[in-house]
Design a protein around this motif. Sequence first.
Motif, PDB file in Angstrom:
ATOM      1  N   ARG A   1       0.822  -1.232  -0.050  1.00  0.00           N
ATOM      2  CA  ARG A   1      -0.085   0.021  -0.081  1.00  0.00           C
ATOM      3  C   ARG A   1       0.844   1.332  -0.044  1.00  0.00           C
ATOM      4  O   ARG A   1       0.626   2.042  -0.711  1.00  0.00           O
ATOM      5  N   ALA A   2       2.125   1.116   0.573  1.00  0.00           N
ATOM      6  CA  ALA A   2       3.011   2.414   0.964  1.00  0.00           C
ATOM      7  C   ALA A   2       3.486   2.780  -0.678  1.00  0.00           C
ATOM      8  O   ALA A   2       3.586   3.774  -0.899  1.00  0.00           O
ATOM      9  N   GLU A   3       3.796   1.430  -1.256  1.00  0.00           N
ATOM     10  CA  GLU A   3       4.330   1.815  -2.439  1.00  0.00           C
ATOM     11  C   GLU A   3       3.373   2.369  -3.673  1.00  0.00           C
ATOM     12  O   GLU A   3       3.653   3.049  -4.376  1.00  0.00           O
ATOM     13  N   TRP A   4       2.175   1.820  -3.523  1.00  0.00           N
ATOM     14  CA  TRP A   4       0.934   2.446  -4.251  1.00  0.00           C
ATOM     15  C   TRP A   4       0.910   3.714  -4.016  1.00  0.00           C
ATOM     16  O   TRP A   4       0.528   4.473  -5.266  1.00  0.00           O
ATOM     17  N   SER A   5       0.948   4.146  -2.845  1.00  0.00           N
ATOM     18  CA  SER A   5       0.635   5.575  -2.310  1.00  0.00           C
ATOM     19  C   SER A   5       1.729   6.501  -2.761  1.00  0.00           C
ATOM     20  O   SER A   5       1.402   7.589  -3.285  1.00  0.00           O
ATOM     21  N   TYR A   6       2.850   6.321  -2.573  1.00  0.00           N
ATOM     22  CA  TYR A   6       3.984   6.948  -2.446  1.00  0.00           C
ATOM     23  C   TYR A   6       4.782   6.910  -3.885  1.00  0.00           C
ATOM     24  O   TYR A   6       5.437   7.975  -4.087  1.00  0.00           O
TER      25      TYR A   6
ATOM     26  N   GLU B   1      -1.372  -7.003  -2.096  1.00  0.00           N
ATOM     27  CA  GLU B   1      -0.170  -6.909  -1.290  1.00  0.00           C
ATOM     28  C   GLU B   1       0.405  -8.421  -1.519  1.00  0.00           C
ATOM     29  O   GLU B   1      -0.312  -9.299  -0.994  1.00  0.00           O
TER      30      GLU B   1
ATOM     31  N   GLN C   1       0.912   9.119  -9.918  1.00  0.00           N
ATOM     32  CA  GLN C   1       1.652   9.072  -8.597  1.00  0.00           C
ATOM     33  C   GLN C   1       0.470   9.526  -7.814  1.00  0.00           C
ATOM     34  O   GLN C   1      -0.139  10.741  -7.965  1.00  0.00           O
ATOM     35  N   GLY C   2       0.085   9.116  -6.595  1.00  0.00           N
ATOM     36  CA  GLY C   2      -0.908   9.192  -5.453  1.00  0.00           C
ATOM     37  C   GLY C   2      -0.828  10.844  -5.284  1.00  0.00           C
ATOM     38  O   GLY C   2      -1.699  11.659  -5.239  1.00  0.00           O
TER      39      GLY C   2
END
Length: 137
Positions: free
Chosen positions: A30-35, A52, A136-137
């Motif tokens: 989730r962190a990779e998708w968001s950032y 994930e 990018q989010g």
Amino acid sequence: MSYAGDVTPEQAWAALQDEPDAVLVDVRTRAEWSYVGLPDLDGIGKQPVLIEWQTYPAGAVNERFTEQLEAAGVAKDAPVYFLCRSGVRSVSAATIATQHGWSRSHNILHGFEGPHDDSRHRTVAGWKVAGLPWVQG
């Protein structure tokens, strides 16, 4: 090889465009998708499936991975292209998916960001370096 094979990001993109039932499954966190960002499939009328492989922040393997793949509606006879950051987690995901009946599971080589260059930047290969669409989010 315990899955259908490896493809380049460009080959995965072509398959996603040309094959109506082809699916991209992004197995990063989730962190990779968001950032870091996501592949942008809007232009071809699709969305990546986000599941994930390893949970964030613990890093434990997602015990419900294939259950979530099925719940997301990914057909077992569809061509499925697994993507991670650099092409390592996606091999594991493609292998497990194949063992659970997704017989057309592929690994996208070099993943979304690819390996490090000599300066430890991710500028060598991967989805982003290939110039494929992403947001990018």
